[in-house]
Write an enzyme that holds these catalytic residues in place. Structure first.
Site, PDB file in Angstrom:
ATOM      1  CG  ASP A   1      -0.137  -0.014   2.527  1.00 18.36           C
ATOM      2  OD1 ASP A   1       0.818  -0.799   2.624  1.00 18.36           O
ATOM      3  OD2 ASP A   1      -0.482   0.743   3.449  1.00 18.36           O
ATOM      4  CD  GLU A   2      -0.951   4.684   3.009  1.00 18.10           C
ATOM      5  OE1 GLU A   2      -1.887   5.451   3.303  1.00 18.10           O
ATOM      6  OE2 GLU A   2      -0.152   4.214   3.857  1.00 18.10           O
TER       7      GLU A   2
END
Length: 567
Positions: free
Chosen positions: A383-384
């Site tokens: 993620d991210e």
């Protein structure tokens, strides 16, 4: 009621062949045990009962279906009656109450078969301190009024985590196909006692009675999890074991440990030792960090197994990696270590992709994690990764799936992994973008549902909550209960389950974990286990009000929401 009367008739006919009075406990020490300090590990023995034939406990099992079946197609018994004052959380599939109670006494024993011994020892360890009764475990000599734990291999249509529970004048009978189902039946039995059963000290002048009841039960989803972020703030082995107990109490079966992030690396990797000596040395806000040795991790895993909880380790890559970049210069394009990080911003770090050293790093780390983890899953984060070239990101995820697969595990990642060319089976964890989850499903993924607005335990209850965050809004106890884990545009058959994550930017001790997790985690336990149609807030909050007394007995520092009239 017709099924209940059939069960009662069968059991009475059996009891007539026994003495009408309570028989003496078998004196053969090979059949009777008093395990006070037992390590409650999973039985590996036969699943056949050595005491009962298949007709001894003849309850219907038509409603206990295979876990892969879409719950919308499952047969739900129509002979249910109101739960009344049972106040069970999670709510079972079917509850039929009868009139009266079964009272236990000092001669009550727990009758087990080879496949259920460890569960019998576990139950005895719960019941002994408060009652003062011995609750001997025995493999022979069943008598009227005993607690009987029965694994029956003939129940081939039963969900592996399902169980049948009957309490009659003849005793307590819990029956399941698999040990995990029996364990969840025992957890329900705990709730049928007065909450004082959870006391660690003797309760005097107490009649330990159980309502006469017939329960048929199984979970809605196969994954029912809690995530503890130990990277931003570290929590030791005893803290983790405490939460294993608490999630198992609420019929959750997965502990997701977020073991690495920008602020800290929390697990020893022999081939890359500086990950913990350097990367594990601090935490959010500065101060001491911490990490698990391999012996620590093994202790957590074994304890979790004894509670039928899978440990899902997460090593977040290629973003959220500053602790690794601060530990090894070779992972950075400029050949220099990054400074240690103690803030809470995200998205700034990335592994140096396309390099042999980085691929070797990922193979070594995930290989050692997989070798330590008996469960089927490895979580790779994903993620991210805002500082990672998107093309490199997609290529790296494909590479990671190969590493995870070669280790004998199945990959889980946050829903951003949906863009990569991954092969089924894999799991995408939904947290903010339903379109990404839909994309993952189209590629053959199963979804783990963790929408931040309802499932993230680090969100404040309201603006006045002293700890927690608000970037996804605030989440009161009703919000945390009133949600459906099936995202719009996705069928229930594509949802493997739910998880309630606790990120620990503002969480520094067990009281903080308690405060943000409970009572919301009780609702998430019900969301993962119980049928969606049975989830009614106005009814649940009454059960929750009573459940607070159990949380008190368990020493949980829960938030006393004004939405609930606590007892």
């Amino acid at each position: 009621m017709k099924e209940f009367l059939l069960v009662l008739t069968v059991l009475i006919s059996i009891s007539c062949s026994d003495s009408s009075n309570k028989a003496e406990i078998d004196s053969d020490t090979s059949d009777t045990e008093t395990e006070n300090d037992i390590d409650y590990k999973t039985d590996s023995g036969s699943t056949d009962s050595t005491i009962y034939d298949s007709d001894t406990f003849n309850s219907s099992t038509d409603s206990i279906l295979d876990s892969e079946t879409d719950s919308s197609d499952q047969y739900i018994p129509d002979n249910t009656t109101p739960v009344g004052d049972l106040n069970l959380i999670p709510l079972p599939v079917s509850v039929t109450k009868d009139i009266g109670f079964l009272t236990l006494d000092k001669d009550t024993k727990i009758v087990v078969s080879e496949g259920s011994k460890s569960i019998g020892y576990f139950l005895a360890s719960i019941l002994r301190p408060s009652t003062g009764y011995n609750f001997y475990t025995a493999t022979t000599g069943r008598t009227r009024g005993d607690i009987n734990l029965i694994i029956d291999s003939t129940l081939t249509g039963m969900n592996p985590e399902g169980y049948l529970l009957d309490i009659t004048n003849d005793g307590v009978f819990i029956k399941a196909l698999k040990p995990e189902g029996l364990f969840y039946g025992v957890m329900t039995l705990r709730e049928l006692f007065d909450e004082k059963i959870e006391s660690k000290t003797l309760i005097t002048n107490m009649g330990w009675k159980l309502p006469k009841v017939h329960i048929e039960d199984y979970p809605r989803f196969k994954i029912r999890g809690f995530m503890l972020d130990v990277s931003r703030h570290f929590f030791d082995v005893e803290s983790v074991k405490r939460y294993i107990d608490l999630i198992a109490y609420h019929k959750m079966n997965s502990l997701h440990l977020h073991l690495s992030d920008d602020q800290g690396w929390r697990i020893v990797i022999d081939s890359w030792p500086d990950l913990t000596t350097i990367g594990g040395s601090t935490c959010v806000g500065g101060g001491n960090g911490g990490f698990y040795t391999k012996a620590d991790y093994n202790e957590i895993v074994l304890y979790a197994e004894s509670r039928y909880v899978n440990v899902i380790p997460e090593i977040d890559m290629p973003g959220h990696t500053n602790a690794a970049l601060a530990s090894y210069a070779s992972l950075n394009p400029d050949g220099k270590k990054q400074p240690l990080y103690t803030g809470i911003d995200v998205g700034f770090s990335s592994l140096w992709l396309g390099q042999t050293v980085t691929e070797n790093f990922a193979r070594d780390v995930l290989g050692e994690i997989a070798a330590m983890t008996p469960g089927p899953y490895i979580h790779i984060g994903g993620d991210e990764a805002h500082s990672t070239d998107h093309g490199d990101y997609l290529t790296f995820l494909k590479f990671l799936q190969g590493v995870v697969s070669n280790s004998g595990k199945t990959l889980i990642g946050w829903e951003e992994i949906s863009g990569a060319d991954l092969n089924a089976p894999f799991y995408a964890q939904h947290w903010h973008d339903e379109d990404l989850s839909i994309e993952a499903v189209l590629k053959g993924a199963q979804i783990i549902s963790s929408p931040a607005k309802t499932a993230y335990l680090d969100m404040k209850y309201d603006d006045s909550t002293p700890i927690g965050l608000t970037w996804a809004g605030t989440t009161d106890v009703e919000d945390a209960y009133n949600w459906n884990p099936v995202p719009a545009g996705i069928s229930e058959s594509s949802v493997a389950g739910i998880e309630a994550p606790l990120w620990t930017e503002t969480v520094v001790d067990d009281d903080d974990i308690d405060y943000l997790s409970f009572p919301r985690l009780c609702g998430h336990g019900e969301t993962g286990w119980s049928q969606q149609k049975d989830k009614i807030w106005d009814e649940y909050k009454v059960r929750l009000a009573h459940h607070g007394r159990r949380l008190d007995m368990l020493g949980v520092n829960y938030y006393k929401s004004t939405l609930v009239n606590w007892e």
